[in-house]
Design a protein around this motif. Sequence first.
Motif, PDB file in Angstrom:
ATOM      1  N   GLN A 179       0.841  -1.210   0.000  1.00  0.00           N
ATOM      2  CA  GLN A 179       0.000   0.000   0.000  1.00  0.00           C
ATOM      3  C   GLN A 179       0.871   1.252   0.000  1.00  0.00           C
ATOM      4  N   ASN A 180       1.961   1.178   0.712  1.00  0.00           N
ATOM      5  CA  ASN A 180       2.894   2.306   0.827  1.00  0.00           C
ATOM      6  C   ASN A 180       4.305   1.749   0.868  1.00  0.00           C
ATOM      7  N   ARG A 181       4.950   1.744  -0.279  1.00  0.00           N
ATOM      8  CA  ARG A 181       6.278   1.127  -0.339  1.00  0.00           C
ATOM      9  C   ARG A 181       7.281   1.913   0.489  1.00  0.00           C
ATOM     10  N   PRO A 182       7.992   1.220   1.398  1.00  0.00           N
ATOM     11  CA  PRO A 182       8.887   1.955   2.284  1.00  0.00           C
ATOM     12  C   PRO A 182      10.209   2.382   1.648  1.00  0.00           C
ATOM     13  N   GLU A 183      10.584   1.765   0.523  1.00  0.00           N
ATOM     14  CA  GLU A 183      11.891   2.080  -0.048  1.00  0.00           C
ATOM     15  C   GLU A 183      11.962   3.562  -0.430  1.00  0.00           C
ATOM     16  N   SER A 184      13.116   4.152  -0.196  1.00  0.00           N
ATOM     17  CA  SER A 184      13.230   5.603  -0.406  1.00  0.00           C
ATOM     18  C   SER A 184      13.110   5.995  -1.876  1.00  0.00           C
ATOM     19  N   TRP A 185      13.231   5.014  -2.768  1.00  0.00           N
ATOM     20  CA  TRP A 185      13.062   5.303  -4.195  1.00  0.00           C
ATOM     21  C   TRP A 185      11.672   5.894  -4.479  1.00  0.00           C
ATOM     22  N   PHE A 186      10.695   5.449  -3.682  1.00  0.00           N
ATOM     23  CA  PHE A 186       9.315   5.893  -3.935  1.00  0.00           C
ATOM     24  C   PHE A 186       9.090   7.310  -3.439  1.00  0.00           C
ATOM     25  N   LEU A 187       8.643   8.144  -4.325  1.00  0.00           N
ATOM     26  CA  LEU A 187       8.407   9.542  -3.992  1.00  0.00           C
ATOM     27  C   LEU A 187       6.923   9.802  -3.778  1.00  0.00           C
ATOM     28  N   HIS A 188       6.101   8.881  -4.295  1.00  0.00           N
ATOM     29  CA  HIS A 188       4.652   8.978  -4.065  1.00  0.00           C
ATOM     30  C   HIS A 188       4.171   7.630  -3.551  1.00  0.00           C
ATOM     31  N   ARG A 189       3.359   7.651  -2.510  1.00  0.00           N
ATOM     32  CA  ARG A 189       2.819   6.408  -1.947  1.00  0.00           C
ATOM     33  C   ARG A 189       1.295   6.499  -1.944  1.00  0.00           C
ATOM     34  N   PRO A 190       0.627   5.579  -2.644  1.00  0.00           N
ATOM     35  CA  PRO A 190      -0.821   5.739  -2.848  1.00  0.00           C
ATOM     36  C   PRO A 190      -1.694   5.326  -1.667  1.00  0.00           C
ATOM     37  N   ASN A 191      -1.127   4.673  -0.673  1.00  0.00           N
ATOM     38  CA  ASN A 191      -1.930   4.161   0.444  1.00  0.00           C
ATOM     39  C   ASN A 191      -3.045   3.238  -0.047  1.00  0.00           C
ATOM     40  N   HIS A 192      -2.713   2.454  -1.049  1.00  0.00           N
ATOM     41  CA  HIS A 192      -3.706   1.542  -1.640  1.00  0.00           C
ATOM     42  C   HIS A 192      -2.983   0.458  -2.416  1.00  0.00           C
ATOM     43  N   VAL A 193      -3.588  -0.714  -2.428  1.00  0.00           N
ATOM     44  CA  VAL A 193      -3.131  -1.749  -3.358  1.00  0.00           C
ATOM     45  C   VAL A 193      -4.353  -2.554  -3.754  1.00  0.00           C
ATOM     46  N   ASP A 194      -4.435  -2.938  -5.017  1.00  0.00           N
ATOM     47  CA  ASP A 194      -5.604  -3.732  -5.416  1.00  0.00           C
ATOM     48  C   ASP A 194      -5.283  -5.216  -5.286  1.00  0.00           C
ATOM     49  N   VAL A 195      -6.328  -6.010  -5.268  1.00  0.00           N
ATOM     50  CA  VAL A 195      -6.189  -7.429  -4.940  1.00  0.00           C
ATOM     51  C   VAL A 195      -5.241  -8.161  -5.889  1.00  0.00           C
ATOM     52  N   CYS A 196      -5.188  -7.726  -7.135  1.00  0.00           N
ATOM     53  CA  CYS A 196      -4.324  -8.403  -8.105  1.00  0.00           C
ATOM     54  C   CYS A 196      -2.879  -7.904  -8.045  1.00  0.00           C
ATOM     55  N   ALA A 197      -2.638  -6.829  -7.327  1.00  0.00           N
ATOM     56  CA  ALA A 197      -1.298  -6.241  -7.313  1.00  0.00           C
ATOM     57  C   ALA A 197      -0.496  -6.618  -6.067  1.00  0.00           C
ATOM     58  N   VAL A 198      -1.120  -7.314  -5.139  1.00  0.00           N
ATOM     59  CA  VAL A 198      -0.379  -7.689  -3.928  1.00  0.00           C
ATOM     60  C   VAL A 198       0.651  -8.772  -4.274  1.00  0.00           C
ATOM     61  N   GLY A 199       0.196  -9.812  -4.985  1.00  0.00           N
ATOM     62  CA  GLY A 199       1.111 -10.900  -5.345  1.00  0.00           C
ATOM     63  C   GLY A 199       1.348 -11.820  -4.157  1.00  0.00           C
ATOM     64  N   VAL A 200       0.709 -12.967  -4.124  1.00  0.00           N
ATOM     65  CA  VAL A 200       0.947 -13.917  -3.030  1.00  0.00           C
ATOM     66  C   VAL A 200       2.275 -14.611  -3.308  1.00  0.00           C
ATOM     67  N   PRO A 201       3.249 -14.447  -2.412  1.00  0.00           N
ATOM     68  CA  PRO A 201       4.592 -14.992  -2.668  1.00  0.00           C
ATOM     69  C   PRO A 201       4.629 -16.514  -2.793  1.00  0.00           C
ATOM     70  N   VAL A 202       5.497 -16.961  -3.660  1.00  0.00           N
ATOM     71  CA  VAL A 202       5.683 -18.379  -3.958  1.00  0.00           C
ATOM     72  C   VAL A 202       7.170 -18.667  -3.853  1.00  0.00           C
ATOM     73  N   ARG A 203       7.528 -19.819  -3.308  1.00  0.00           N
ATOM     74  CA  ARG A 203       8.937 -20.193  -3.451  1.00  0.00           C
ATOM     75  C   ARG A 203       9.057 -21.646  -3.901  1.00  0.00           C
ATOM     76  N   VAL A 204       9.970 -21.838  -4.811  1.00  0.00           N
ATOM     77  CA  VAL A 204      10.219 -23.151  -5.369  1.00  0.00           C
ATOM     78  C   VAL A 204      11.589 -23.570  -4.850  1.00  0.00           C
ATOM     79  N   ASN A 205      11.604 -24.642  -4.104  1.00  0.00           N
ATOM     80  CA  ASN A 205      12.884 -25.132  -3.563  1.00  0.00           C
ATOM     81  C   ASN A 205      13.483 -26.098  -4.563  1.00  0.00           C
ATOM     82  N   GLU A 206      14.701 -25.811  -4.946  1.00  0.00           N
ATOM     83  CA  GLU A 206      15.346 -26.654  -5.949  1.00  0.00           C
ATOM     84  C   GLU A 206      16.498 -27.426  -5.340  1.00  0.00           C
TER      85      GLU A 206
END
Lengths: 308, 308
Positions: free
Chosen positions: B280-307
């Motif tokens: 919703q609000n990216r903490p990295e200093s690169w971001f100059l604008h933070r929308p205070n919002h994220v839509d359901v498709c933009a969150v991204g449920v993390p996945v990890r593949v162990n090889e």
Amino acid sequence: MSITKSLRGMAHISSLLFAVTYIHVANGSASDPEAPSVRAPSQIIAEAQTKDWRQVKPDNLLLLELPGGQVLIELAEQFAPGHVANVRRLAEQGFYDGLAMYRVIDGFVAQGGDQSEQRATGEAKRTIPAEFTTRTISSDDFTVLPGPDGYAPETGFSGGFPAARDPKSGQVWMPHCYGAVAMARGAGADSGGTDFYIVIGPAQRYLDRNTTVFGRVLNGMSAVQQLARGTSAGGVLEKPEQNRIARARIASQLPPAAQPDVQVMRTDSASFAELIRARQNRPESWFLHRPNHVDVCAVGVPVRVNED
Amino acid sequence: MSITKSLRGMAHISSLLFAVTYIHVANGSASDPEAPSVRAPSQIIAEAQTKDWRQVKPDNLLLLELPGGQVLIELAEQFAPGHVANVRRLAEQGFYDGLAMYRVIDGFVAQGGDQSEQRATGEAKRTIPAEFTTRTISSDDFTVLPGPDGYAPETGFSGGFPAARDPKSGQVWMPHCYGAVAMARGAGADSGGTDFYIVIGPAQRYLDRNTTVFGRVLNGMSAVQQLARGTSAGGVLEKPEQNRIARARIASQLPPAAQPDVQVMRTDSASFAELIRARQNRPESWFLHRPNHVDVCAVGVPVRVNED
């Protein structure tokens, strides 16, 4: 100009969104009482009158030659005049020729330009002031899209581009929809000027107002999708030459006969207003649920490429 | 199980969204007073504890072998048990082997299955009842995402999948995000059962509740993007064999050592709650604008593949 017309790129996509299955295509009819009284998107686009289309100016048409084919990008002068002027100058000078789309992350962006930062920029500049938003687009040039948008106070369209705005501040900007073209940058707002990226997956709206969006792909997204993806952590390719930009030119540099003949639907036209309504509630009988909503990136501003 | 871990697919994408430019990656710090007090998405994912991850059941893991590589799809049993059972049976029988992704439209979907409708379905069925929504997911199994969504009364996550719901009716469904896997159908609600499509461009939310979404791609979207696009009006390929499905199997059919080891972040975990806030609000200093919002498709449920 040929009368053989083909709908391409975003419009082509958009006109086909409804045909999810096999070859089933049905229009709303009197036997479908819930269907709204609009025509189907494909029909609206096919039947739009000449006055509803705007010819893309050759000065604003960037042709990018990638291994998978040509990409047509419309530069959005009114949103980012400084960026458009710089990229136009770079392309005219051949700055991008032989460089590469060196950073490609599936579902996110394809970024290209001068990875080495060594190539001379000639009459153009390596870094230019940010144009994240503009205040020069009048409220008359903005077709408002109804419905909520979490990322912006208001969304809509201006001059044939998806747009967002803050009515309080008067600021207008282009959202990061599929096919949006924006300038990469470093830590500071004014640190970009040559290397650009194209959104190749879901909309990346959280980047809105963090970078300058200065155009959109009108045709050739499939050539962008064919680019090799980077395998390193940051998506940078080990062999960027796989994604070589053979050439980037502005259409006005080419002989008139060689300039692509591309039109974009006017977003202040009656056809486009009907298209918005049709996307909010698709009239085709195939649809069993109609959300009464469409987001700014899902409308799809129709494009047609006339081929000889 | 190897301790060599690699973040793949959607999570890999998601963890990199912020690094738009060159190699610049910076974390929020005390010198950036506007940065919210969350960790960066990449850090949240990297540091999530074992208990925050859920092992994907081999019974729910569909392996699709395409010309560009293997695609891992998690079948969403709780959302569409009938569809999952049918597709599982089809894959186990080898129904899809040698068929093709015969309809591919850039920026929209890639559809595969039995275009001829001639192949025997064996113990499975050719058509099954629609499962556009379900009422069997309890409200405890739903992590609500704040903020407006034009397509659904409420959005969030359930069991590691993006989800939407109508609190009034108790209906829950999966939205058409990038990588969603859904059943194609004809005119009637219950007319699909074998041929599926994968969303390969912007979210196609207007299709929500019009088809049954029954899974999502966990890894291998770049192989889906490498498919040839159709050139006909409906996106159907003239030579579908270009996009041949060499094999589709359920992981549990393979010897244990050959089963992919895949984990998805628990969407009811503390790590995921923090990830939502960070998006919703990216903490990295690169971001100059933070929308205070994220839509359901933009969150991204993390996945990890162990090889190994």
